[in-house]
Scaffold this motif. Structure first.
Motif, PDB file in Angstrom:
ATOM      1  N   ALA A 190      -3.874  13.428  18.240  1.00 12.86           N
ATOM      2  CA  ALA A 190      -3.379  11.735  18.490  1.00 12.86           C
ATOM      3  C   ALA A 190      -2.342  11.734  17.719  1.00 12.86           C
ATOM      4  N   LEU A 191      -1.925  12.080  16.640  1.00 15.65           N
ATOM      5  CA  LEU A 191      -0.628  12.132  15.797  1.00 15.65           C
ATOM      6  C   LEU A 191       0.274  12.664  16.647  1.00 15.65           C
ATOM      7  N   GLY A 192       0.246  13.896  17.378  1.00 12.87           N
ATOM      8  CA  GLY A 192       1.091  14.416  18.301  1.00 12.87           C
ATOM      9  C   GLY A 192       1.746  13.549  19.546  1.00 12.87           C
ATOM     10  N   ALA A 193       0.810  12.662  19.764  1.00 11.84           N
ATOM     11  CA  ALA A 193       0.928  11.789  20.960  1.00 11.84           C
ATOM     12  C   ALA A 193       1.720  10.502  20.540  1.00 11.84           C
ATOM     13  N   LEU A 194       1.805  10.282  19.228  1.00 10.08           N
ATOM     14  CA  LEU A 194       2.358   8.907  18.651  1.00 10.08           C
ATOM     15  C   LEU A 194       3.792   8.699  18.988  1.00 10.08           C
ATOM     16  N   ASP A 195       4.178   7.436  19.523  1.00  8.92           N
ATOM     17  CA  ASP A 195       5.449   7.342  19.826  1.00  8.92           C
ATOM     18  C   ASP A 195       6.242   6.310  19.291  1.00  8.92           C
ATOM     19  N   ARG A 196       5.638   5.913  17.874  1.00  5.25           N
ATOM     20  CA  ARG A 196       6.158   4.841  17.060  1.00  5.25           C
ATOM     21  C   ARG A 196       7.324   5.348  16.114  1.00  5.25           C
ATOM     22  N   PRO A 197       8.302   4.721  16.019  1.00  2.00           N
ATOM     23  CA  PRO A 197       9.513   5.190  15.180  1.00  2.00           C
ATOM     24  C   PRO A 197       9.489   5.080  13.687  1.00  2.00           C
ATOM     25  N   MET A 198       8.387   5.834  13.469  1.00  4.48           N
ATOM     26  CA  MET A 198       8.004   5.817  11.749  1.00  4.48           C
ATOM     27  C   MET A 198       8.586   7.252  11.176  1.00  4.48           C
ATOM     28  N   SER A 199       9.070   7.463  10.014  1.00  3.49           N
ATOM     29  CA  SER A 199       9.262   8.564   9.463  1.00  3.49           C
ATOM     30  C   SER A 199       7.997   9.264   9.036  1.00  3.49           C
ATOM     31  N   ASN A 200       8.283  10.782   8.773  1.00  3.43           N
ATOM     32  CA  ASN A 200       6.933  11.222   8.325  1.00  3.43           C
ATOM     33  C   ASN A 200       6.596  10.786   6.834  1.00  3.43           C
ATOM     34  N   ALA A 201       7.788  10.599   6.055  1.00  2.00           N
ATOM     35  CA  ALA A 201       7.486  10.427   4.641  1.00  2.00           C
ATOM     36  C   ALA A 201       6.954   8.903   4.528  1.00  2.00           C
ATOM     37  N   ALA A 202       7.082   7.849   5.342  1.00  2.00           N
ATOM     38  CA  ALA A 202       6.395   6.591   5.390  1.00  2.00           C
ATOM     39  C   ALA A 202       4.942   6.807   5.962  1.00  2.00           C
ATOM     40  N   ARG A 203       4.802   7.628   6.883  1.00  4.72           N
ATOM     41  CA  ARG A 203       3.481   7.661   7.426  1.00  4.72           C
ATOM     42  C   ARG A 203       2.429   8.454   6.491  1.00  4.72           C
ATOM     43  N   LEU A 204       3.014   9.279   5.519  1.00  2.00           N
ATOM     44  CA  LEU A 204       1.983  10.199   4.695  1.00  2.00           C
ATOM     45  C   LEU A 204       1.212   9.125   3.748  1.00  2.00           C
ATOM     46  N   PRO A 205       1.698   8.273   3.113  1.00  5.28           N
ATOM     47  CA  PRO A 205       0.942   7.614   2.057  1.00  5.28           C
ATOM     48  C   PRO A 205      -0.230   6.683   3.043  1.00  5.28           C
ATOM     49  N   LEU A 206       0.211   6.250   4.018  1.00  3.48           N
ATOM     50  CA  LEU A 206      -0.746   5.477   5.004  1.00  3.48           C
ATOM     51  C   LEU A 206      -1.840   6.497   5.375  1.00  3.48           C
ATOM     52  N   LEU A 207      -1.704   7.800   5.769  1.00  7.89           N
ATOM     53  CA  LEU A 207      -2.872   8.582   6.151  1.00  7.89           C
ATOM     54  C   LEU A 207      -3.553   9.038   4.867  1.00  7.89           C
ATOM     55  N   THR A 208      -2.892   9.173   3.812  1.00  2.00           N
ATOM     56  CA  THR A 208      -3.842   9.601   2.513  1.00  2.00           C
ATOM     57  C   THR A 208      -4.655   8.275   2.125  1.00  2.00           C
ATOM     58  N   ALA A 209      -4.069   6.922   2.286  1.00  3.79           N
ATOM     59  CA  ALA A 209      -4.838   5.930   2.003  1.00  3.79           C
ATOM     60  C   ALA A 209      -6.062   5.980   2.880  1.00  3.79           C
ATOM     61  N   GLY A 210      -5.736   6.180   4.160  1.00  2.00           N
ATOM     62  CA  GLY A 210      -6.966   5.997   5.276  1.00  2.00           C
ATOM     63  C   GLY A 210      -7.996   6.872   5.142  1.00  2.00           C
ATOM     64  N   LEU A 211      -7.453   8.252   4.570  1.00  2.00           N
ATOM     65  CA  LEU A 211      -8.610   9.101   4.254  1.00  2.00           C
ATOM     66  C   LEU A 211      -9.439   9.003   2.898  1.00  2.00           C
ATOM     67  N   GLY A 212      -8.727   8.433   1.863  1.00  2.00           N
ATOM     68  CA  GLY A 212      -9.486   7.974   0.692  1.00  2.00           C
ATOM     69  C   GLY A 212     -10.569   6.760   0.973  1.00  2.00           C
ATOM     70  N   LEU A 213      -9.959   5.683   1.810  1.00  2.00           N
ATOM     71  CA  LEU A 213     -10.860   4.525   1.780  1.00  2.00           C
ATOM     72  C   LEU A 213     -12.295   5.041   2.795  1.00  2.00           C
ATOM     73  N   SER A 214     -11.988   5.697   3.681  1.00  2.91           N
ATOM     74  CA  SER A 214     -12.921   6.166   4.539  1.00  2.91           C
ATOM     75  C   SER A 214     -13.856   7.078   4.057  1.00  2.91           C
ATOM     76  N   LEU A 215     -13.461   8.105   3.103  1.00  2.60           N
ATOM     77  CA  LEU A 215     -14.080   8.767   2.210  1.00  2.60           C
ATOM     78  C   LEU A 215     -15.153   7.958   1.178  1.00  2.60           C
ATOM     79  N   ALA A 216     -14.675   6.903   0.622  1.00  2.00           N
ATOM     80  CA  ALA A 216     -15.387   6.217  -0.280  1.00  2.00           C
ATOM     81  C   ALA A 216     -16.564   5.321   0.671  1.00  2.00           C
ATOM     82  N   VAL A 217     -16.194   4.832   1.671  1.00  5.80           N
ATOM     83  CA  VAL A 217     -17.106   4.068   2.505  1.00  5.80           C
ATOM     84  C   VAL A 217     -18.310   4.935   3.063  1.00  5.80           C
ATOM     85  N   ALA A 218     -17.885   6.141   3.240  1.00  3.35           N
ATOM     86  CA  ALA A 218     -19.021   7.073   3.751  1.00  3.35           C
ATOM     87  C   ALA A 218     -19.966   7.457   2.580  1.00  3.35           C
ATOM     88  N   GLY A 219     -19.663   7.203   1.469  1.00  6.67           N
ATOM     89  CA  GLY A 219     -20.677   7.450   0.573  1.00  6.67           C
ATOM     90  C   GLY A 219     -21.646   6.340   0.610  1.00  6.67           C
TER      91      GLY A 219
END
Length: 465
Positions: free
Chosen positions: A321-350
């Protein structure tokens, strides 16, 4: 009667470039051949660890000896990865990889010969295993460097990195299955030998590909070697009309890449990529063990495979899905969003009360894993000069693997002392705490080699994806 003016030429950012396809990625000149060779060699990374573990155990009769040998193998492989990548950056794939792969394969064959019969002294086989780990060729970082040459179009490059990450993840699933098929036929020592054959044949095929003909610094031509720049490949798989050939620098003109194998550079952007990879690896290493403990606590240890399969499957979906994204966002801006999503979903899984909901929570976390790792590689690639890209990728890979080992070790000490939901929260904490650092413009500092951070933009390459 006036003559209508011709339509403006389409640029790589127009039309199809906004909707890149995986067909365009693999349709670029030499892409299929190069990628297939790299995957063949990297398949050994999925087969060798399990085969070595079983071979050492059978030869020494000791699980502890096998475990120590494999820990040292992984340590040597991970910690020396940037040094091996520096050799590739300095001498190029065709000069650096064959000796490295040949020595690695020879040491694996020596291990296979030493473990073919029981009664081997653990120190003797341990020395061979550690030496093999120290020589592991960095085929993953090299392939990511070659993608940059094969696909200058930024949108296609992101999709290529996504495809590469998903394929690599599948190799680590396929590798143990291949070992399981080989064990009844050739035994553990024979499976080690097969791993040696895979890495050697894949490496030789990779360096024979035209994309590997030039050293990484050829992307930033030196004064004594004119540039050989391939035609730009856009998402349509063609070179845009009117593309002007690259002009080599005048004699004596300095280039941004500098001498081959020089300082790494990258500054704060490379630090971001390494930090994101480290906290992602930590979360993954901790998650594997916590899933095992959760399944055992609920009396269903056999469910571990299904939960971890959900993690792998959702990670692959997220990567594609990442490869198919067409939104004009730099990788540097996307990186904290993805990291936050991973951390939040991991905490919820517990907080899941049963394995079904745990599987759903783990699958949600998996959607962020491959995108986070892929984006970290892209940020690292953008941060450094062309002759340092293999090393930059190796640093990200080292951080990911070191984080995974640290996460597993830390959770192993905590699961018997703390409630499991709290362990999940603690495993998620580093990813969440890293988000402000990943997002802060002030996250700067001296680069990995000292001096002013040397960035990809210094060499006139494309802007951030």
């Amino acid at each position: 009667m006036s003559t209508p003016s011709p339509a403006p030429a389409r640029t790589p950012s127009d039309g199809a470039s906004r909707r890149p396809s995986y067909r365009a990625v693999l349709g670029a000149p030499h892409a299929r051949r190069t990628f297939a060779a790299a995957l063949l060699g990297r398949l050994s990374y999925g087969t060798v660890p399990l085969a070595l573990l079983l071979a050492v155990r059978d030869a020494t009769g000791s699980y502890s000896a096998a475990g120590v040998a494999m820990a040292l193998f992984a340590l040597a492989s991970v910690l020396l990865s940037p040094a091996r990548a520096a050799l590739v950056d300095r001498y190029g794939p065709r000069r650096a990889l064959p000796p490295m792969a040949g020595l690695y394969a020879a040491l694996l064959l020596a291990v296979a010969g030493a473990t073919a019969r029981p009664g081997v002294e653990p120190p003797a086989v341990g020395i061979l295993v550690v030496a093999a780990g120290a020589c592991t060729p960095p085929l993953g970082p090299v392939m990511r460097t070659l993608w940059r040459r094969l696909l200058p179009d930024p949108a296609l490059l992101r999709r290529a990195y996504s495809l590469d990450g998903v394929a690599e993840e599948l190799l680590f699933v396929t590798g143990p299955l291949l070992v399981g098929v080989l064990l009844p036929i050739v035994g553990p020592a024979g499976a080690v030998a097969v791993g040696a054959a895979l890495v050697l044949s894949g490496t030789l095929l990779l360096v024979a590909a035209p994309a590997a003909a030039r050293a990484p610094s050829a992307d930033a031509p030196s004064a004594d070697a004119p540039a050989v720049v391939p035609p730009e490949v856009t998402a349509t798989g063609t070179a845009p009309a009117g593309t002007a050939p690259a002009v080599p620098p005048a004699a004596g003109q300095a280039t941004a890449g500098g001498p081959r194998g020089g300082r790494l550079g990258g500054g704060g952007e490379l630090r971001r990529a390494v930090l994101a990879a480290a906290v992602t690896g930590l979360a993954l290493g901790a998650l594997d063990l916590m899933v095992v403990v959760s399944a055992e606590q609920q009396g269903r240890p056999g469910a571990v495979g299904w939960v971890l399969a959900a993690l792998s499957a959702s990670s692959a979906v997220g990567g594609l899905a990442l490869g198919a994204l067409d939104r004009p966002m730099s990788n540097a801006a996307r990186l904290p969003l993805l990291t936050a999503g991973l951390g939040l979903s991991l905490a919820v899984a517990g907080l899941a009360p049963n394995l079904l909901l745990l599987g759903a929570g783990v699958a949600l976390a998996g959607l962020f894993v491959s995108p986070a790792v892929t984006t970290a590689y892209l940020v690292a690639d953008e941060a450094v000069a062309p002759d340092a890209r293999t090393r930059a990728g190796a640093w990200v890979n080292t951080a990911l693997n070191a984080g995974s080992a640290g996460g597993a070790a830390t959770v192993g000490l905590l699961v018997g002392q703390l409630p499991l939901p709290l362990c999940f929260a603690l495993a998620a904490a580093p990813a969440l705490l890293a988000v402000p650092l990943l997002a802060a413009p002030a996250f700067r500092g001296r680069d990995f080699g000292g001096g002013r951070p040397l960035r990809k933009s210094d060499s006139g390459d494309d802007p951030a994806l």
